[in-house]
Design an enzyme around this catalytic site. Structure first.
Site, short mmCIF file in Angstrom:
data_model
loop_
_atom_site.label_atom_id
_atom_site.label_comp_id
_atom_site.label_asym_id
_atom_site.label_seq_id
_atom_site.Cartn_x
_atom_site.Cartn_y
_atom_site.Cartn_z
N GLU A 1 7.83 -26.44 5.50
CA GLU A 1 7.08 -26.09 7.27
C GLU A 1 8.71 -26.57 8.13
O GLU A 1 9.45 -25.63 8.74
CB GLU A 1 6.03 -25.72 7.76
CG GLU A 1 4.89 -25.50 6.86
CD GLU A 1 3.87 -24.97 7.51
OE1 GLU A 1 3.52 -24.41 8.76
OE2 GLU A 1 3.35 -26.77 7.56
N TYR B 1 10.65 -11.62 33.53
CA TYR B 1 9.98 -11.87 33.00
C TYR B 1 10.94 -12.45 31.68
O TYR B 1 10.54 -12.94 30.46
CB TYR B 1 8.96 -10.73 31.83
CG TYR B 1 9.20 -9.37 32.36
CD1 TYR B 1 9.94 -9.20 31.89
CD2 TYR B 1 9.04 -8.63 33.36
CE1 TYR B 1 10.66 -7.26 32.11
CE2 TYR B 1 9.33 -7.83 33.60
CZ TYR B 1 9.90 -7.33 32.96
OH TYR B 1 10.57 -5.09 33.42
N GLU C 1 -1.46 -25.82 18.60
CA GLU C 1 -1.98 -26.11 19.88
C GLU C 1 -0.31 -26.78 20.54
O GLU C 1 -0.87 -26.67 22.04
CB GLU C 1 -3.29 -26.95 19.36
CG GLU C 1 -4.02 -26.84 18.87
CD GLU C 1 -4.12 -26.12 17.64
OE1 GLU C 1 -4.93 -26.17 16.36
OE2 GLU C 1 -2.42 -26.73 16.70
N LYS D 1 0.85 -17.86 14.02
CA LYS D 1 2.04 -17.82 13.06
C LYS D 1 1.08 -17.00 11.68
O LYS D 1 0.12 -18.12 11.24
CB LYS D 1 1.37 -19.78 12.54
CG LYS D 1 2.01 -20.48 11.87
CD LYS D 1 1.88 -22.13 11.27
CE LYS D 1 2.77 -22.46 10.59
NZ LYS D 1 2.03 -24.06 10.84
#
Length: 136
Positions: free
Chosen positions: A29, A61, A81, A107
């Site tokens: 990954e 934004y 997290e 994910k």
């Protein structure tokens, strides 16, 4: 978040901010990368900007989106997290008008051997939760 003494906060929502990142527990990954998507809800008092039509009295934004993209591609974490926490910390530190925010990191290509459509982590953070208590 709302109290009888404070009116409810307004929201700016950004959905599906995406970039390829190199986050994950597994070496593959971190080496190959994969898409990550972020949804944000920024809790802001939009009345000053609405009354004056002044961009400087709200949260830009476009700048938020660019910052999120840079965090996704520029930092490496094992856990989504930790990625969500870094996004929240950076946005609260950079945009004083944000009183609180919700961050969801998706994910969709997580290495799971079961059919699924998405894995996501959501957090809510407030300016009061900053180490300096949000003092500016």
């Amino acid at each position: 978040m709302d109290s009888p003494h404070q009116p409810p906060l307004d929201r700016i929502t950004l959905t599906g901010l995406g970039a390829v990142g190199y986050h994950g527990v597994f070496e593959k990954e971190r080496r190959s990368g994969q898409p990550f998507f972020v949804d944000l809800v920024l809790h802001v008092d939009l009345r000053p900007a609405a009354a004056t039509d002044d961009l400087t009295l709200t949260v830009h934004y476009g700048e938020v989106a660019e910052m999120v993209r840079e965090i996704i591609i520029g930092t490496r974490f094992q856990l989504i997290e930790a990625l969500a926490e870094e996004i929240a910390r950076a946005l609260l530190a950079s945009f004083p008008a944000i009183v609180a925010l919700d961050v969801t990191v998706h994910k969709p290509k997580a290495p799971i051997d079961v059919t699924f459509s998405d894995v996501a982590v959501s957090i809510c953070r407030t300016r009061a939760g900053l180490p300096d208590g949000g003092a500016r």
